[in-house]
Design a protein around this motif. Structure first.
Motif, PDB file in Angstrom:
ATOM      1  N   TYR A 378       0.815  -1.359  -0.059  1.00 16.26           N
ATOM      2  CA  TYR A 378       0.050  -0.022  -0.111  1.00 16.26           C
ATOM      3  C   TYR A 378       0.801   1.183   0.071  1.00 16.26           C
ATOM      4  N   LYS A 379       2.297   1.153   0.143  1.00 16.65           N
ATOM      5  CA  LYS A 379       3.055   2.298   0.340  1.00 16.65           C
ATOM      6  C   LYS A 379       2.850   3.193   1.272  1.00 16.65           C
ATOM      7  N   SER A 380       2.431   2.695   2.395  1.00 20.16           N
ATOM      8  CA  SER A 380       2.025   3.744   3.534  1.00 20.16           C
ATOM      9  C   SER A 380       2.212   3.021   4.792  1.00 20.16           C
ATOM     10  N   LEU A 381       2.542   4.214   5.733  1.00 22.47           N
ATOM     11  CA  LEU A 381       2.688   3.653   7.110  1.00 22.47           C
ATOM     12  C   LEU A 381       1.282   3.569   7.496  1.00 22.47           C
ATOM     13  N   SER A 382       1.219   2.567   8.831  1.00 25.41           N
ATOM     14  CA  SER A 382      -0.060   2.396   9.531  1.00 25.41           C
ATOM     15  C   SER A 382      -0.911   3.578   9.833  1.00 25.41           C
ATOM     16  N   VAL A 383      -0.232   4.411  10.321  1.00 22.40           N
ATOM     17  CA  VAL A 383      -0.811   5.737  11.021  1.00 22.40           C
ATOM     18  C   VAL A 383      -1.410   6.638   9.644  1.00 22.40           C
ATOM     19  N   ASP A 384      -1.034   6.319   8.536  1.00 22.47           N
ATOM     20  CA  ASP A 384      -1.367   7.071   7.253  1.00 22.47           C
ATOM     21  C   ASP A 384      -2.453   6.387   6.744  1.00 22.47           C
ATOM     22  N   THR A 385      -2.808   4.994   7.016  1.00 15.32           N
ATOM     23  CA  THR A 385      -3.606   4.412   6.101  1.00 15.32           C
ATOM     24  C   THR A 385      -5.014   4.593   6.626  1.00 15.32           C
ATOM     25  N   ALA A 386      -5.844   5.164   6.020  1.00 14.94           N
ATOM     26  CA  ALA A 386      -7.033   5.474   6.587  1.00 14.94           C
ATOM     27  C   ALA A 386      -8.171   4.310   6.861  1.00 14.94           C
ATOM     28  N   ASP A 387      -8.125   3.288   6.407  1.00 15.60           N
ATOM     29  CA  ASP A 387      -8.946   2.155   6.723  1.00 15.60           C
ATOM     30  C   ASP A 387      -8.157   0.976   7.550  1.00 15.60           C
ATOM     31  N   TYR A 388      -6.900   1.544   8.064  1.00 11.93           N
ATOM     32  CA  TYR A 388      -6.185   0.394   8.839  1.00 11.93           C
ATOM     33  C   TYR A 388      -6.928  -0.394   9.946  1.00 11.93           C
TER      34      TYR A 388
END
Length: 430
Positions: A378-388
């Motif tokens: 997803y090329k994203s940190l967990s904190v920056d992933t809206a649907d995490y």
């Protein structure tokens, strides 16, 4: 000389230069990449050749490529890489000769036997994928790979702990107890004689053919010792590890093993695969703490996988100093399978590209480790992933708020007694 051997000789030369060159510590910051259980990426049943909608091993290769692109020798800040075990999924034999000679017997297990049936596709699909992934790191960065239970040659239901007549979803022990044995497959890829490690100056010791291993890396103005232990390490492994600590006195030491802590931060085994219960020669997680970790003041950090989820705990060792213990295992995360239209009665775990990045700030007034969780898919940190939280919280830790769930994968550890234990003047890179 084959092209393969020329490549590895070149990698060994690069590694020697990297290991002996002065450390450019810059601001005293560096990162350790932690690669949790990758078994579902390379699982032969998760490839298009078996009818799966995508080749999950591509996600594995993407993960290792990201790490390779961000190691210090490539201009990044990753100084060391540690893999937490369960590199691949399946086994090749019903039981290893050593356990058979010792009288171990299999119990029939209708629910699990098909899943753990021996298959040569381990050697034709899963192990080659693992080797190709770690080839991306060869000669670029010191790294460690420990064996998880799935990496053993065999895994069977132990006859002393057969499955219950009826499976109880609230009692995983009702499935029976699995036990692994044999490490020929693991040694053929990650043993101490493998081209990955043989002759590398940072690969300083091994035991049991590389099932246990030790590495030294330099970062942030310090020399660090890393020790990797096999699954539910027996006494011989712990005695060897203690000798390595003694051989490198005073070095801040990190220990990686597959099985150590569950997602509630308890040092207990999974009831489905309790190595000590099945074989008294093996040590339980608490026994490993009591016999080894707590008794050696150099050890300040323990990393593990195996138990699906994440957790952290900090305990005081026998010397009154802190030992941080961190679990990360994302193999059950299957949003990528859902996105691809996979429908199943049980969640289809893939891993979704998530790994841990542990960034050490040794220049701060109090040294800290910033722990972040990043998906190379997803090329994203967990904190920056809206649907995490929406994707994973219900399955992993439904009792937490969304904010607290995010906090499980993005947090800091303060190394409050680090400088007291490891004076920089004694351990700085020269």
């Amino acid at each position: 000389m084959s092209r393969y051997m020329r490549l590895f000789r070149g990698c060994a030369l690069i590694a020697t230069v990297l290991a002996t060159a002065p450390l450019a510590a810059k601001d005293g910051s560096f990162t350790i990449a932690v690669i949790p259980d990758t078994q579902n990426y390379v699982d032969y049943t998760h490839q298009t050749a078996e009818g799966f909608p995508f080749d999950a091993r591509d996600m594995f290769m993407q993960q290792l490529q990201y790490v390779a692109d961000n190691v210090e020798s490539a201009g990044g800040d990753i100084a060391f890489v540690t893999a937490l075990g369960d590199v691949w999924q399946h086994q090749t034999i019903a039981m290893d000769p050593d356990h058979a000679k010792r009288g171990f017997k299999r119990a029939a297990n209708p629910m699990l036997d098909a899943h753990f049936a021996p298959t040569e596709k381990v050697k034709s699909v899963e192990m080659p994928a693992a080797r190709s992934g770690y080839m991306l790191l060869a000669g670029k960065v010191p790294f460690s790979v420990v064996p998880g239970n799935h990496d053993y040659d065999a895994m069977w239901t132990d006859s002393k702990f057969p499955p219950a007549a009826k499976f109880d979803p609230k009692d995983m022990a009702s499935l029976g107890m699995l036990h692994p044995g044999g490490l020929n497959n693991f040694r053929s890829v990650f043993g101490d004689q493998s081209p990955f490690f043989k002759g590398q100056p940072w690969y300083v010791a091994s035991h049991d053919g590389g099932a246990d291993s030790a590495q030294i890396f330099t970062a942030g103005g310090y020399r660090f010792l890393h020790i990797g232990l096999q699954f539910d390490a027996p006494n011989a492994s712990l005695e060897w590890a203690a000798s390595i600590v003694k051989k490198y006195p005073g070095l801040p030491t990190i220990v990686t093993m597959h099985d150590y802590m569950d997602k509630e931060a308890r040092r207990i085994p999974n009831p489905m695969i309790d190595g000590h219960a099945a074989d008294p020669q093996d040590n339980s997680p608490q026994m490993i703490w009591d016999k080894f970790i707590s008794r050696h003041d150099q050890i300040f950090l323990v990393l593990c996988g195996h138990e699906h989820g994440q957790a952290v705990r900090t305990d005081t060792n026998s010397f009154g100093h802190k030992v941080h213990q961190v679990l990360a295992d994302y193999q059950d995360r299957g949003q990528t399978a859902k996105d691809a239209g996979v429908k199943s009665e049980w969640p289809v775990g893939i891993g979704d590209g998530w790994l841990r990045l542990m960034t050490f700030d040794m220049a701060a007034p109090v040294p800290t480790i910033k722990v972040r969780t990043y998906s190379t898919h997803y090329k994203s940190l967990s904190v920056d992933t809206a649907d995490y939280a929406a994707w994973y919280k219900q399955q992993e830790k439904p009792q937490l708020s969304d904010a607290d769930f995010h906090g499980e994968d993005d947090f800091s550890l303060e190394l409050t007694d680090f400088r007291q234990r490891f004076p920089q003047k004694a351990h700085a890179v020269r």
